[in-house]
Design a protein around this motif. Sequence first.
Motif: not given
Length: 89
Positions: A25-30, A32-45, A73-76
Amino acid sequence: MDTIFESDIRQEQSETTTSTSVESKENIKRTLLKTISWRVVGTLATVVISYVITGTLALAFSIGAIELVSKMALYFFHERAWNTIKWGK
């Protein structure tokens, strides 16, 4: 009667089966970090697309900010829900 080689193969297969049957199982911190990094890319687009369509930088950043928070929030929660599903692991 088994040879030593055949016995070793069976033991390795048993160990492999045991080690892969443990749930990972993926831990919550991982997540959360994936959520943030993906959203930065998505938001820039989104900001770039919004600017191209509207021609207004302030409006493009406003759209990007709303999109950033809502989709993060939805991705998390989507990732956490999928982490409970055993299919494909």
